[in-house]
Design a protein around this motif. Sequence first.
Motif, PDB file in Angstrom:
ATOM      1  N   GLU A  34      -7.703   4.826  -2.870  1.00  0.00           N
ATOM      2  CA  GLU A  34      -8.467   5.837  -2.143  1.00  0.00           C
ATOM      3  C   GLU A  34      -7.645   6.326  -0.964  1.00  0.00           C
ATOM      4  O   GLU A  34      -7.346   5.570  -0.033  1.00  0.00           O
ATOM      5  N   ILE A  35      -7.293   7.598  -0.989  1.00  0.00           N
ATOM      6  CA  ILE A  35      -6.305   8.123  -0.053  1.00  0.00           C
ATOM      7  C   ILE A  35      -6.799   8.123   1.389  1.00  0.00           C
ATOM      8  O   ILE A  35      -6.028   7.899   2.323  1.00  0.00           O
ATOM      9  N   PHE A  36      -8.083   8.369   1.605  1.00  0.00           N
ATOM     10  CA  PHE A  36      -8.588   8.451   2.977  1.00  0.00           C
ATOM     11  C   PHE A  36      -8.514   7.105   3.694  1.00  0.00           C
ATOM     12  O   PHE A  36      -8.408   7.056   4.915  1.00  0.00           O
ATOM     13  N   LYS A  37      -8.529   6.009   2.945  1.00  0.00           N
ATOM     14  CA  LYS A  37      -8.510   4.678   3.550  1.00  0.00           C
ATOM     15  C   LYS A  37      -7.100   4.178   3.821  1.00  0.00           C
ATOM     16  O   LYS A  37      -6.930   3.138   4.447  1.00  0.00           O
ATOM     17  N   TRP A  38      -6.111   4.903   3.321  1.00  0.00           N
ATOM     18  CA  TRP A  38      -4.738   4.497   3.588  1.00  0.00           C
ATOM     19  C   TRP A  38      -4.443   4.610   5.083  1.00  0.00           C
ATOM     20  O   TRP A  38      -4.915   5.534   5.755  1.00  0.00           O
ATOM     21  N   LYS A  39      -3.647   3.701   5.582  1.00  0.00           N
ATOM     22  CA  LYS A  39      -3.167   3.815   6.953  1.00  0.00           C
ATOM     23  C   LYS A  39      -2.270   5.030   7.028  1.00  0.00           C
ATOM     24  O   LYS A  39      -1.334   5.179   6.245  1.00  0.00           O
ATOM     25  N   LYS A  40      -2.566   5.936   7.965  1.00  0.00           N
ATOM     26  CA  LYS A  40      -1.884   7.228   7.985  1.00  0.00           C
ATOM     27  C   LYS A  40      -0.378   7.104   8.168  1.00  0.00           C
ATOM     28  O   LYS A  40       0.388   7.891   7.619  1.00  0.00           O
ATOM     29  N   THR A  41       0.066   6.107   8.913  1.00  0.00           N
ATOM     30  CA  THR A  41       1.518   5.925   9.097  1.00  0.00           C
ATOM     31  C   THR A  41       2.192   5.493   7.803  1.00  0.00           C
ATOM     32  O   THR A  41       3.373   5.757   7.589  1.00  0.00           O
ATOM     33  N   ASP A  42       1.447   4.809   6.935  1.00  0.00           N
ATOM     34  CA  ASP A  42       1.989   4.419   5.630  1.00  0.00           C
ATOM     35  C   ASP A  42       1.925   5.577   4.648  1.00  0.00           C
ATOM     36  O   ASP A  42       2.774   5.714   3.764  1.00  0.00           O
ATOM     37  N   LEU A  43       0.907   6.427   4.803  1.00  0.00           N
ATOM     38  CA  LEU A  43       0.690   7.533   3.872  1.00  0.00           C
ATOM     39  C   LEU A  43       1.643   8.699   4.135  1.00  0.00           C
ATOM     40  O   LEU A  43       2.104   9.355   3.194  1.00  0.00           O
ATOM     41  N   ALA A  44       1.945   8.944   5.405  1.00  0.00           N
ATOM     42  CA  ALA A  44       2.696  10.139   5.808  1.00  0.00           C
ATOM     43  C   ALA A  44       4.007  10.347   5.054  1.00  0.00           C
ATOM     44  O   ALA A  44       4.302  11.479   4.636  1.00  0.00           O
ATOM     45  N   PRO A  45       4.841   9.323   4.842  1.00  0.00           N
ATOM     46  CA  PRO A  45       6.116   9.564   4.149  1.00  0.00           C
ATOM     47  C   PRO A  45       5.961  10.038   2.705  1.00  0.00           C
ATOM     48  O   PRO A  45       6.890  10.629   2.152  1.00  0.00           O
ATOM     49  N   SER A  46       4.799   9.782   2.104  1.00  0.00           N
ATOM     50  CA  SER A  46       4.598  10.143   0.701  1.00  0.00           C
ATOM     51  C   SER A  46       4.026  11.543   0.528  1.00  0.00           C
ATOM     52  O   SER A  46       3.953  12.045  -0.595  1.00  0.00           O
ATOM     53  N   ILE A  47       3.606  12.171   1.637  1.00  0.00           N
ATOM     54  CA  ILE A  47       2.929  13.468   1.553  1.00  0.00           C
ATOM     55  C   ILE A  47       3.617  14.496   2.446  1.00  0.00           C
ATOM     56  O   ILE A  47       3.945  14.226   3.598  1.00  0.00           O
ATOM     57  N   GLY A  48       3.809  15.685   1.889  1.00  0.00           N
ATOM     58  CA  GLY A  48       4.275  16.821   2.670  1.00  0.00           C
ATOM     59  C   GLY A  48       3.151  17.846   2.725  1.00  0.00           C
ATOM     60  O   GLY A  48       2.642  18.255   1.680  1.00  0.00           O
ATOM     61  N   TYR A  49       2.750  18.254   3.918  1.00  0.00           N
ATOM     62  CA  TYR A  49       1.596  19.149   4.061  1.00  0.00           C
ATOM     63  C   TYR A  49       1.948  20.313   4.978  1.00  0.00           C
ATOM     64  O   TYR A  49       2.442  20.126   6.088  1.00  0.00           O
ATOM     65  N   LEU A  50       1.684  21.513   4.484  1.00  0.00           N
ATOM     66  CA  LEU A  50       1.823  22.719   5.298  1.00  0.00           C
ATOM     67  C   LEU A  50       0.439  23.330   5.459  1.00  0.00           C
ATOM     68  O   LEU A  50      -0.112  23.879   4.504  1.00  0.00           O
TER      69      LEU A  50
END
Length: 207
Positions: A34-50
């Motif tokens: 579940e993506i919302f429960k991921w720790k954002k610092t761990d999630l950030a490298p896997s996602i690029g968002y504009l």
Amino acid sequence: MVIGESGAGKTTLAKLLCGIEKPTDGIVRLDEAEIFKWKKTDLAPSIGYLPQNIELFGGSIMSNISRFEEPNTDYLRDACEKAGILDLFDSFLEGKDPYIDADSLSISNGMKQKIGLARAYYGNPTLIVLDEPTSRLDSFSENKFLESIKLLKQEGACVIIITHNSKIIRNSDNILMIGAGEQKMHDSTQNAFSKIRNAVERGRKKT
């Protein structure tokens, strides 16, 4: 590719896909988690968002692209090349890295969008979500953007683009059409265009 009228929920969908907002119903998963429960610092490298409304922060251009972490020059070069600002990377190697003030009024909207794209590309993320990525780009930069998307797909990234740009839509693999927050159509681009053409023809016959 995600299309739909203004207010259909496209930007909200983008935020849900990136774990920025929590769905009111259901679960958004990335790699079965579940993506919302991921720790954002761990999630950030896997996602690029504009985002549609790009925010840059007070600091150097390369710091904005590297998300204010210790810059990796290989990642920086790759991101800048894809975004069409390789000249800024070359200047960075020469010790020149222009400072952006907090309100980012010192740069043009087109350059702001390119820096935002480079930030989304930085680090070779596996999921890239772009909300109206060419709204401030000229035709030359738009073509460069299309080239970068082909490269990202060849590198194995999943690229989701929200756009009204017909050139980008024609070059997509799949189309998701939403309206009033609901899925109206999801199909390959070829099938989607065929369905749209058939619907238009039926409408003409009725009139």
